[in-house]
Design a protein around this motif. Structure first.
Motif, PDB file in Angstrom:
ATOM      1  N   ILE A  21      -8.082   0.083 -37.689  1.00 55.07           N
ATOM      2  CA  ILE A  21      -7.588   0.777 -38.880  1.00 55.07           C
ATOM      3  C   ILE A  21      -8.579   0.638 -40.029  1.00 55.07           C
ATOM      4  N   MET A  22      -9.098  -0.562 -40.236  1.00 60.16           N
ATOM      5  CA  MET A  22     -10.023  -0.756 -41.345  1.00 60.16           C
ATOM      6  C   MET A  22     -11.268   0.105 -41.179  1.00 60.16           C
ATOM      7  N   ILE A  23     -11.822   0.133 -39.979  1.00 57.73           N
ATOM      8  CA  ILE A  23     -13.076   0.868 -39.801  1.00 57.73           C
ATOM      9  C   ILE A  23     -12.841   2.368 -39.733  1.00 57.73           C
ATOM     10  N   LEU A  68      -2.734  -7.311 -33.142  1.00 57.63           N
ATOM     11  CA  LEU A  68      -2.934  -7.260 -34.600  1.00 57.63           C
ATOM     12  C   LEU A  68      -4.416  -7.228 -34.938  1.00 57.63           C
ATOM     13  N   VAL A  69      -5.186  -8.091 -34.271  1.00 58.64           N
ATOM     14  CA  VAL A  69      -6.624  -8.127 -34.537  1.00 58.64           C
ATOM     15  C   VAL A  69      -7.242  -6.770 -34.194  1.00 58.64           C
ATOM     16  N   THR A  70      -6.874  -6.244 -33.029  1.00 59.63           N
ATOM     17  CA  THR A  70      -7.424  -4.961 -32.593  1.00 59.63           C
ATOM     18  C   THR A  70      -7.102  -3.858 -33.600  1.00 59.63           C
ATOM     19  N   MET A  71      -5.824  -3.781 -33.990  1.00 58.68           N
ATOM     20  CA  MET A  71      -5.419  -2.680 -34.860  1.00 58.68           C
ATOM     21  C   MET A  71      -5.923  -2.877 -36.285  1.00 58.68           C
ATOM     22  N   HIS A  72      -6.030  -4.137 -36.720  1.00 60.80           N
ATOM     23  CA  HIS A  72      -6.616  -4.388 -38.050  1.00 60.80           C
ATOM     24  C   HIS A  72      -8.038  -3.832 -38.089  1.00 60.80           C
ATOM     25  N   GLY A  73      -8.837  -4.199 -37.091  1.00 66.88           N
ATOM     26  CA  GLY A  73     -10.231  -3.734 -37.057  1.00 66.88           C
ATOM     27  C   GLY A  73     -10.311  -2.221 -36.936  1.00 66.88           C
ATOM     28  N   PHE A  75       0.668 -10.308 -29.078  1.00 63.94           N
ATOM     29  CA  PHE A  75       0.896  -9.605 -30.334  1.00 63.94           C
ATOM     30  C   PHE A  75      -0.250  -9.911 -31.300  1.00 63.94           C
ATOM     31  N   TYR A  76      -0.687 -11.172 -31.287  1.00 55.86           N
ATOM     32  CA  TYR A  76      -1.809 -11.551 -32.157  1.00 55.86           C
ATOM     33  C   TYR A  76      -3.031 -10.681 -31.870  1.00 55.86           C
ATOM     34  N   ILE A  77      -3.350 -10.532 -30.582  1.00 58.11           N
ATOM     35  CA  ILE A  77      -4.577  -9.803 -30.250  1.00 58.11           C
ATOM     36  C   ILE A  77      -4.408  -8.310 -30.556  1.00 58.11           C
ATOM     37  N   SER A 132      -7.389  -4.964 -26.779  1.00 57.30           N
ATOM     38  CA  SER A 132      -8.700  -5.307 -26.229  1.00 57.30           C
ATOM     39  C   SER A 132      -9.774  -5.324 -27.309  1.00 57.30           C
ATOM     40  N   GLY A 133      -9.337  -5.524 -28.586  1.00 52.70           N
ATOM     41  CA  GLY A 133     -10.325  -5.552 -29.672  1.00 52.70           C
ATOM     42  C   GLY A 133     -10.680  -4.140 -30.092  1.00 52.70           C
ATOM     43  N   TRP A 134     -11.306  -4.012 -31.296  1.00 54.64           N
ATOM     44  CA  TRP A 134     -11.674  -2.655 -31.715  1.00 54.64           C
ATOM     45  C   TRP A 134     -12.805  -2.120 -30.847  1.00 54.64           C
ATOM     46  N   THR A 135     -13.389  -3.016 -30.028  1.00 54.08           N
ATOM     47  CA  THR A 135     -14.476  -2.632 -29.141  1.00 54.08           C
ATOM     48  C   THR A 135     -13.980  -2.183 -27.771  1.00 54.08           C
ATOM     49  N   HIS A 186     -19.784 -12.671 -41.189  1.00 55.53           N
ATOM     50  CA  HIS A 186     -20.929 -11.798 -41.467  1.00 55.53           C
ATOM     51  C   HIS A 186     -20.499 -10.339 -41.588  1.00 55.53           C
ATOM     52  N   PHE A 187     -19.774  -9.845 -40.582  1.00 58.38           N
ATOM     53  CA  PHE A 187     -19.545  -8.391 -40.649  1.00 58.38           C
ATOM     54  C   PHE A 187     -18.526  -8.026 -41.709  1.00 58.38           C
ATOM     55  N   HIS A 188     -17.697  -8.991 -42.118  1.00 60.57           N
ATOM     56  CA  HIS A 188     -16.819  -8.655 -43.237  1.00 60.57           C
ATOM     57  C   HIS A 188     -17.609  -8.454 -44.523  1.00 60.57           C
ATOM     58  N   PHE A 189     -18.683  -9.233 -44.718  1.00 61.42           N
ATOM     59  CA  PHE A 189     -19.491  -8.993 -45.917  1.00 61.42           C
ATOM     60  C   PHE A 189     -20.105  -7.606 -45.885  1.00 61.42           C
ATOM     61  N   MET A 190     -20.624  -7.226 -44.723  1.00 63.52           N
ATOM     62  CA  MET A 190     -21.327  -5.945 -44.636  1.00 63.52           C
ATOM     63  C   MET A 190     -20.336  -4.792 -44.595  1.00 63.52           C
ATOM     64  N   ILE A 191     -19.646  -4.699 -43.465  1.00 62.77           N
ATOM     65  CA  ILE A 191     -18.855  -3.495 -43.256  1.00 62.77           C
ATOM     66  C   ILE A 191     -17.519  -3.581 -43.992  1.00 62.77           C
ATOM     67  N   GLY A 192     -17.073  -4.787 -44.298  1.00 67.31           N
ATOM     68  CA  GLY A 192     -15.861  -4.914 -45.090  1.00 67.31           C
ATOM     69  C   GLY A 192     -16.177  -4.967 -46.583  1.00 67.31           C
ATOM     70  N   PRO A 208     -13.993 -20.090 -32.237  1.00 68.30           N
ATOM     71  CA  PRO A 208     -14.149 -18.768 -31.619  1.00 68.30           C
ATOM     72  C   PRO A 208     -13.302 -17.716 -32.315  1.00 68.30           C
ATOM     73  N   ARG A 209     -13.698 -16.441 -32.219  1.00 64.71           N
ATOM     74  CA  ARG A 209     -12.902 -15.370 -32.806  1.00 64.71           C
ATOM     75  C   ARG A 209     -11.887 -14.870 -31.781  1.00 64.71           C
ATOM     76  N   ARG A 210     -10.903 -14.129 -32.261  1.00 57.84           N
ATOM     77  CA  ARG A 210      -9.878 -13.493 -31.428  1.00 57.84           C
ATOM     78  C   ARG A 210      -9.031 -14.494 -30.639  1.00 57.84           C
ATOM     79  N   TYR A 211      -8.925 -15.753 -31.111  1.00 61.41           N
ATOM     80  CA  TYR A 211      -8.029 -16.729 -30.476  1.00 61.41           C
ATOM     81  C   TYR A 211      -6.775 -16.830 -31.325  1.00 61.41           C
TER      82      TYR A 211
HETATM   83  C1  HEM Z   1      -8.110  -8.601 -47.023  1.00 61.46           C
HETATM   84  C2  HEM Z   1      -9.262  -8.760 -46.493  1.00 61.46           C
HETATM   85  C3  HEM Z   1      -9.461  -9.065 -45.032  1.00 61.46           C
HETATM   86  C4  HEM Z   1      -9.120 -10.200 -44.357  1.00 61.46           C
HETATM   87  C5  HEM Z   1      -8.409 -11.429 -44.901  1.00 61.46           C
HETATM   88  C6  HEM Z   1      -9.552 -10.001 -42.993  1.00 61.46           C
HETATM   89  C7  HEM Z   1      -9.383 -10.945 -41.984  1.00 61.46           C
HETATM   90  C8  HEM Z   1      -9.720 -10.759 -40.654  1.00 61.46           C
HETATM   91  C9  HEM Z   1      -9.464 -11.702 -39.600  1.00 61.46           C
HETATM   92  C10 HEM Z   1      -8.797 -13.063 -39.800  1.00 61.46           C
HETATM   93  C11 HEM Z   1      -9.915 -11.156 -38.448  1.00 61.46           C
HETATM   94  C12 HEM Z   1      -9.774 -11.706 -37.037  1.00 61.46           C
HETATM   95  C13 HEM Z   1     -10.658 -12.785 -36.631  1.00 61.46           C
HETATM   96  C14 HEM Z   1     -10.427 -13.105 -35.175  1.00 61.46           C
HETATM   97  O1  HEM Z   1      -9.451 -13.783 -34.815  1.00 61.46           O
HETATM   98  O2  HEM Z   1     -11.230 -12.630 -34.388  1.00 61.46           O
HETATM   99  C15 HEM Z   1     -10.475  -9.868 -38.756  1.00 61.46           C
HETATM  100  C16 HEM Z   1     -11.074  -9.010 -37.849  1.00 61.46           C
HETATM  101  C17 HEM Z   1     -11.691  -7.811 -38.191  1.00 61.46           C
HETATM  102  N1  HEM Z   1     -11.738  -7.225 -39.451  1.00 61.46           N
HETATM  103 FE1  HEM Z   1     -10.914  -7.985 -41.149  1.00 61.46          FE
HETATM  104  N2  HEM Z   1     -10.152  -8.797 -42.866  1.00 61.46           N
HETATM  105  C18 HEM Z   1     -10.125  -8.169 -44.097  1.00 61.46           C
HETATM  106  C19 HEM Z   1     -10.648  -6.932 -44.414  1.00 61.46           C
HETATM  107  C20 HEM Z   1     -11.373  -6.118 -43.554  1.00 61.46           C
HETATM  108  C21 HEM Z   1     -12.042  -4.897 -43.946  1.00 61.46           C
HETATM  109  C22 HEM Z   1     -12.077  -4.274 -45.344  1.00 61.46           C
HETATM  110  C23 HEM Z   1     -12.635  -4.416 -42.833  1.00 61.46           C
HETATM  111  C24 HEM Z   1     -13.441  -3.134 -42.866  1.00 61.46           C
HETATM  112  C25 HEM Z   1     -14.220  -2.665 -42.046  1.00 61.46           C
HETATM  113  C26 HEM Z   1     -12.340  -5.323 -41.723  1.00 61.46           C
HETATM  114  C27 HEM Z   1     -12.763  -5.194 -40.402  1.00 61.46           C
HETATM  115  C28 HEM Z   1     -12.467  -6.052 -39.363  1.00 61.46           C
HETATM  116  C29 HEM Z   1     -12.898  -5.873 -37.995  1.00 61.46           C
HETATM  117  C30 HEM Z   1     -13.744  -4.723 -37.443  1.00 61.46           C
HETATM  118  C31 HEM Z   1     -12.407  -6.964 -37.255  1.00 61.46           C
HETATM  119  C32 HEM Z   1     -12.635  -7.252 -35.781  1.00 61.46           C
HETATM  120  C33 HEM Z   1     -11.496  -6.845 -34.947  1.00 61.46           C
HETATM  121  C34 HEM Z   1     -11.772  -7.251 -33.538  1.00 61.46           C
HETATM  122  O3  HEM Z   1     -12.128  -8.417 -33.309  1.00 61.46           O
HETATM  123  O4  HEM Z   1     -11.633  -6.376 -32.673  1.00 61.46           O
HETATM  124  N3  HEM Z   1     -11.564  -6.350 -42.196  1.00 61.46           N
HETATM  125  N4  HEM Z   1     -10.333  -9.650 -40.117  1.00 61.46           N
END
Ligand code: HEM
Ligand SMILES: [Cu+2]
Length: 585
Positions: A92-94, A85-90, A81-83, A153-156, A418-424, A479-482
């Motif tokens: 959805i955000m992008i 969440l990470v996949t769908m967070h990425g 479920f964790y993975i 499987s990650g947003w990738t 790094h990528f949160h600063f740029m793309i986030g 490491p990420r995604r753990y």
């Molecule tokens: C409220 C602010 C945010 C927080 C606290 C947050 C936190 C996180 C965390 C903890 C991870 C997972 C790290 C891991 O276990 O690998 C993650 C992954 C990611 N986040 Fe965010 N994030 C935020 C906002 C954003 C925004 C605005 C974007 C916009 C593009 C974004 C894009 C991504 C992407 C692409 C991933 C990688 C997913 C993957 O590994 O497949 N996040 N974020």
């Protein structure tokens, strides 16, 4: 194709045609802006769950068990479920937050208005692009509730995990739905891209030469062009992945894979093929989002410095150079894939070359401040914040672009920081800068400045708190995604960091509620905006707030000068709109 003023007056459209299935670029822009905003809230909610797990992996969350009876069974988060969440967070955000709000939202709203057109070139296609995004979102959201849960499987979406339905719970139906959602997104974005390029090249008002276009428009034009070039390979790649999953092909699957003790019959394919095709889209996609972020930053910054954008033409050329380079550096995501070091060197050099035009743009932004008369509005402050995030993100990129350093840092929290600063971050702040700036045009009301400034500080300070810390957490080896890192002794020294990051994360999320409150409150009884509340020069500020259907009444505007004629030194009326005729001409 475009609507004329007389046509609009003749037959007032029904509510449904006006606000739901509208072909008006402004309504479509606002639909995208709102939809994207809602998806941003969903993405932040998922980030909150991720942070809960990373900080308190052994705590029992009974309430969450009720919402997610499978993934949080008994109140404890399952790894799969964790993975998801990470996949769908990425994802959805992008694809569904930044792309929709920044690129589709502001793009559709601003392109005709800043160019002096009545609408986009293909209004029906425009409406269709929005109404394709809606099922895409529904499919993505539905995937949480199917057997096995959402894609994991990650947003990738790297194979073999994404290619073999039995590989993991999230590799089942959830992954298929993910692919369908992304395919719909690409279809929609392609329609949007065609509309952007055609409108910008063909529907400019008289006198609006390319070099008189606001930088926002340039950034949308370039982003649309790279999007159109980069998306088709991912479409093809996704179809091949679907074939691998459902029709028994082996594009991405090598010989000798075992799942649950069974040897798979596949052979001859390569998972690296997907990585190439994915990143051929994935890296340019980052620029599809960041370039409009930079364009918006310029357009917001300039009216609040009361100085012309420094080095306008150079910025345009730099945007073009970045766009070109962004198409040839995808391999920097694959340094650890075992690629030939010589090829790695090529990708390293290409990546580091991007820092040159990027730095020039950053310097142009800072030089725009020089000698200006700063007006520190919420919009202006968010634009200043964007410059800072662009700088910090860029610095991290210098490390990661070096293959030798990246091999250590790959797949650590450093990359995530790094990528949160740029793309986030750059995009998030640009979205807010643009929202505070154009809200009066979009809705005829001004957002509260007091709430806006508190919102600014509650966004920027926690953002640094979370993601600078995350860089150091990554340097320590996290490491990420753990789904849980508490069992690794080598992280004992930095075991305090997750709590710090989560505290900032929840503070930042609370801060975002202020923006929602501000929007609702201001719509309800905010200060009414006149045509040009910021005393700005570009064309949208010569139309009423909000502009009527068809934008300009009977006569289209005529443009006589560049987009940024401000004279801070002049005092009084220190700006000249693009529609003001040149003296003696
Ligand atoms: C409220 C602010 C945010 C927080 C606290 C947050 C936190 C996180 C965390 C903890 C991870 C997972 C790290 C891991 O276990 O690998 C993650 C992954 C990611 N986040 Fe965010 N994030 C935020 C906002 C954003 C925004 C605005 C974007 C916009 C593009 C974004 C894009 C991504 C992407 C692409 C991933 C990688 C997913 C993957 O590994 O497949 N996040 N974020
Ligand atoms: Cu990249």
């Amino acid at each position: 194709m475009a609507v004329t003023a007389t046509e609009t007056e003749a037959h007032p459209p029904s509510f449904l045609r006006r606000y739901v299935f509208s072909t008006d670029h402004k309504i479509i822009g606002i639909q995208y802006w709102l939809t994207g905003g809602l998806m941003g809230i969903l993405g932040a909610f998922l980030a909150g769950l991720i942070r809960l797990q990373l900080t308190w992996p052994t705590t029992q969350w009974n309430l969450l068990a009720k919402v997610f009876p499978v993934g949080m069974e008994g109140g404890f988060m399952k790894p799969e479920f964790y993975i998801s969440l990470v996949t769908m967070h990425g994802t959805i955000m992008i694809f569904f937050f930044v792309s929709l709000t920044l690129v589709s939202g502001f793009g559709n709203y601003l392109i005709p208005l800043q160019l002096g057109a009545r609408d986009m070139a293909f209004p029906f296609l425009n409406m269709l692009s929005y109404w394709i995004i809606v099922p895409a979102i529904l499919v993505a959201a539905a995937s949480f509730f199917v057997e096995g849960g959402a894609a994991g499987s990650g947003w990738t979406a790297y194979p073999p995990l994404s290619a073999i339905p039995e590989a993991a719970p999230g590799s089942g139906l959830g992954q298929t739905l993910w692919l369908i959602a992304v395919a719909l997104f690409i279809a929609s974005f392609t329609m949007g891209g065609l509309n952007y390029v055609t409108t910008i090249l063909n529907l400019r008002a008289r006198g609006m030469s390319l070099m008189r276009m606001p930088l926002t428009i340039w950034s949308f034009l370039i982003a649309a062009a790279i999007g159109l070039l980069a998306f088709p390979p991912l479409t093809a790649a996704a179809i091949m992945l679907l074939f691998d999953r459902h029709l028994g092909t082996s594009f991405y699957l090598p010989e000798g894979l075992f799942v649950a003790g069974q040897l798979l019959p596949n052979g001859g394919g390569s998972p690296l093929l997907w990585q190439h095709l994915f990143w051929f889209l994935g890296h340019p996609e980052v620029y599809v989002l960041i370039l409009p972020g930079l364009g918006v930053t310029f357009d917001v910054l300039v009216p609040f410095t009361r100085r012309p954008a420094f080095g306008y033409k150079v910025t345009v050329y730099c945007l073009l150079i970045i766009a070109f380079l962004s198409m040839v550096v995808w391999g920097h995501h694959m340094f650890v894939s075992g690629m030939n070091p010589l090829i790695g060197e090529f990708f390293s050099i290409g990546t580091l070359l991007i820092t040159i035009p990027s730095t020039v743009i950053g310097v142009n932004m800072i030089a725009t401040l020089w000698g200006g008369k700063l007006r520190l509005t919420s919009a202006g402050m968010f634009a200043l914040g964007t410059i800072c995030f662009f700088g910090v993100g860029g610095l991290g990129g210098v490390f990661l672009g070096n293959a030798a350093a990246d091999i250590q840092l790959h797949d650590t929290a450093f990359v995530v920081g790094h990528f949160h600063f740029m793309i986030g971050g750059v995009t998030l702040l640009a979205i807010f800068a643009g929202s505070y700036f154009w809200f009066p045009k979009m809705f005829g009301k001004i957002l509260s400045e007091t709430l806006g400034k508190i919102h600014f500080w509650l966004t920027v300070v926690p953002f640094y708190g979370i993601f600078v810390t995350m860089h150091f957490y990554g340097l320590a080896g996290a490491p990420r995604r753990y789904y849980s890192l508490s069992q690794y002794g080598f992280l004992d020294d930095v075991a305090w960091m997750p709590l710090v990051m989560s505290t900032f994360a929840f503070a930042m999320m609370a801060g975002q509620a202020l923006f929602v409150v501000n929007v609702i409150k201001s719509l309800w009884r905010g200060q009414v905006a006149d045509k040009n509340p910021w005393e700005a020069t570009t064309l949208e500020w010569t139309a009423p707030s909000p502009p009527p259907h068809g934008n300009w009444g009977d006569a289209l505007p005529v443009v006589y000068r560049g987009p940024y004629e401000y004279h801070a030194a002049m005092g009084g009326t220190d700006f000249v709109p693009q529609t003001a005729p040149q003296k003696g001409g």
